[in-house]
Design a protein around this motif. Structure first.
Motif, mmCIF file in Angstrom:
data_model
loop_
_atom_site.group_PDB
_atom_site.id
_atom_site.type_symbol
_atom_site.label_atom_id
_atom_site.label_comp_id
_atom_site.label_asym_id
_atom_site.label_seq_id
_atom_site.Cartn_x
_atom_site.Cartn_y
_atom_site.Cartn_z
ATOM 1 N N PHE A 137 21.261 42.979 33.165
ATOM 2 C CA PHE A 137 22.084 44.038 32.576
ATOM 3 C C PHE A 137 23.522 43.873 33.018
ATOM 4 N N GLU A 138 24.410 44.616 32.365
ATOM 5 C CA GLU A 138 25.826 44.549 32.713
ATOM 6 C C GLU A 138 26.392 45.956 32.714
ATOM 7 N N LEU A 139 27.073 46.306 33.774
ATOM 8 C CA LEU A 139 27.754 47.595 33.867
ATOM 9 C C LEU A 139 29.054 47.476 33.090
ATOM 10 N N LEU A 140 29.241 48.337 32.109
ATOM 11 C CA LEU A 140 30.432 48.263 31.268
ATOM 12 C C LEU A 140 31.509 49.181 31.818
ATOM 13 N N ASN A 141 32.710 48.650 31.921
ATOM 14 C CA ASN A 141 33.801 49.419 32.503
ATOM 15 C C ASN A 141 34.755 49.998 31.469
ATOM 16 N N ASP A 142 35.142 49.237 30.480
ATOM 17 C CA ASP A 142 36.148 49.771 29.578
ATOM 18 C C ASP A 142 35.515 50.601 28.457
ATOM 19 N N LYS A 143 36.262 51.572 27.999
ATOM 20 C CA LYS A 143 35.786 52.545 27.004
ATOM 21 C C LYS A 143 35.386 51.888 25.684
ATOM 22 N N GLU A 144 36.117 50.864 25.283
ATOM 23 C CA GLU A 144 35.806 50.216 24.012
ATOM 24 C C GLU A 144 34.455 49.510 24.075
ATOM 25 N N ARG A 145 34.197 48.779 25.144
ATOM 26 C CA ARG A 145 32.891 48.107 25.315
ATOM 27 C C ARG A 145 31.776 49.147 25.397
ATOM 28 N N GLN A 146 32.056 50.256 26.034
ATOM 29 C CA GLN A 146 31.064 51.327 26.126
ATOM 30 C C GLN A 146 30.731 51.868 24.739
ATOM 31 N N GLY A 147 31.748 52.006 23.910
ATOM 32 C CA GLY A 147 31.525 52.484 22.544
ATOM 33 C C GLY A 147 30.644 51.539 21.744
ATOM 34 N N VAL A 148 30.899 50.244 21.865
ATOM 35 C CA VAL A 148 30.085 49.238 21.171
ATOM 36 C C VAL A 148 28.654 49.282 21.699
ATOM 37 N N SER A 149 28.499 49.430 23.002
ATOM 38 C CA SER A 149 27.168 49.513 23.596
ATOM 39 C C SER A 149 26.412 50.736 23.073
ATOM 40 N N GLN A 150 27.114 51.842 22.912
ATOM 41 C CA GLN A 150 26.473 53.046 22.372
ATOM 42 C C GLN A 150 26.020 52.827 20.929
ATOM 43 N N ILE A 151 26.841 52.165 20.142
ATOM 44 C CA ILE A 151 26.468 51.870 18.753
ATOM 45 C C ILE A 151 25.199 51.021 18.734
ATOM 46 N N LYS A 152 25.192 49.957 19.532
ATOM 47 C CA LYS A 152 24.030 49.072 19.577
ATOM 48 C C LYS A 152 22.784 49.825 20.026
ATOM 49 N N ARG A 201 32.688 60.404 16.332
ATOM 50 C CA ARG A 201 33.865 59.581 16.027
ATOM 51 C C ARG A 201 33.880 59.278 14.540
ATOM 52 N N GLU A 202 35.060 59.024 14.022
ATOM 53 C CA GLU A 202 35.192 58.598 12.634
ATOM 54 C C GLU A 202 34.554 57.221 12.477
ATOM 55 N N TYR A 203 33.857 57.018 11.375
ATOM 56 C CA TYR A 203 33.183 55.740 11.166
ATOM 57 C C TYR A 203 34.184 54.596 11.053
ATOM 58 N N LEU A 204 35.331 54.837 10.472
ATOM 59 C CA LEU A 204 36.345 53.792 10.356
ATOM 60 C C LEU A 204 36.722 53.263 11.741
ATOM 61 N N TYR A 205 36.899 54.160 12.698
ATOM 62 C CA TYR A 205 37.207 53.742 14.066
ATOM 63 C C TYR A 205 36.053 52.916 14.645
ATOM 64 N N LEU A 206 34.821 53.409 14.467
ATOM 65 C CA LEU A 206 33.647 52.718 15.019
ATOM 66 C C LEU A 206 33.491 51.322 14.431
ATOM 67 N N THR A 207 33.655 51.200 13.124
ATOM 68 C CA THR A 207 33.456 49.906 12.483
ATOM 69 C C THR A 207 34.563 48.922 12.861
ATOM 70 N N GLN A 208 35.797 49.399 12.983
ATOM 71 C CA GLN A 208 36.894 48.517 13.399
ATOM 72 C C GLN A 208 36.695 48.052 14.843
ATOM 73 N N LEU A 209 36.311 48.974 15.711
ATOM 74 C CA LEU A 209 36.067 48.639 17.112
ATOM 75 C C LEU A 209 34.946 47.616 17.224
ATOM 76 N N PHE A 210 33.839 47.880 16.548
ATOM 77 C CA PHE A 210 32.679 46.997 16.600
ATOM 78 C C PHE A 210 33.044 45.597 16.088
ATOM 79 N N SER A 211 33.692 45.542 14.950
ATOM 80 C CA SER A 211 34.069 44.250 14.354
ATOM 81 C C SER A 211 35.023 43.475 15.252
ATOM 82 N N GLN A 212 35.951 44.177 15.867
ATOM 83 C CA GLN A 212 36.930 43.532 16.739
ATOM 84 C C GLN A 212 36.255 42.919 17.967
ATOM 85 N N LEU A 213 35.316 43.634 18.569
ATOM 86 C CA LEU A 213 34.710 43.167 19.813
ATOM 87 C C LEU A 213 33.484 42.281 19.607
ATOM 88 N N GLU A 214 32.819 42.402 18.481
ATOM 89 C CA GLU A 214 31.580 41.666 18.254
ATOM 90 C C GLU A 214 31.695 40.569 17.200
#
Length: 186
Positions: free
Chosen positions: A59-74, A102-115
């Motif tokens: 496992f990996e402990l996530l520190n930044d908020k953006e990675r945490q958001g992607v982890s929550q989506i997954k 959160r707005e879906y537009l934000y979630l999808t942009q964040l996810f696409s950017q990081l993944e």
């Protein structure tokens, strides 16, 4: 205090993570896929040790908020697939927006950017891996799998399966060495 942990995809994962926190004298209030809520604040000196213990078991402990958001989506997408039947009474975008506030537009942009893939493509990959798992269990027909995973038809499932894997579900089932990925590796 909330912490986010990457790669938690099953009940055994939750138990393993819970054991780590308890061994370090922290009291988990709630542990869900990808998220641990503790009664107390984690001491900065303990964060590194917790991180190492989590990494030792994959496992990996996530520190930044953006990675945490992607982890929550997954985690939410994996949870959807773990039920007896995939039932969404609303579009996936609305479901995620509602669950994460959160707005879906934000979630999808964040996810696409990081993944480097979209949420929808990631969810399709998860569904295909679930199809592979169910095919290997050999307990359900393709029609039952199609219904269970909320495909509009067996033809739709088969087309999507072939597009992702390069083979039909029947050909996959006949392989002597199945090619499946663990959900936490997607």
């Amino acid at each position: 205090m909330k912490l986010f942990v990457k790669n938690m995809v099953c009940h055994r994962c939750i138990l393993a993570v819970e054991q780590i926190f308890k061994s370090m004298q922290y009291t988990p209030i709630a542990i869900k896929l990808g998220e641990v809520e503790l009664q107390e604040q984690v001491k900065p000196a303990d964060l590194e040790q917790i991180s190492q213990k989590l990494e030792a078991i994959g496992f990996e402990l996530l520190n930044d908020k953006e990675r945490q958001g992607v982890s929550q989506i997954k985690s939410l997408l994996v949870e959807l697939l773990q039920g007896e039947q995939l039932v969404l009474e609303m579009p996936l975008s609305t479901y995620l927006s509602t669950k994460l506030n959160r707005e879906y537009l934000y979630l999808t942009q964040l996810f696409s950017q990081l993944e480097s893939t979209t949420i929808e493509q990631y969810f399709i990959q998860l569904k295909i891996e679930k199809v592979k798992e169910l095919l290997l269990y050999d307990e359900l027909s393709l029609k039952e799998i199609s219904f269970r995973l909320n495909y509009s038809s067996v033809a739709h499932l088969s087309t999507q399966f072939k597009k992702i894997t390069g083979m039909t579900p029947t050909a996959f089932k006949q392989l002597s060495l199945p090619h499946r990925k663990k959900l936490d590796q997607l």
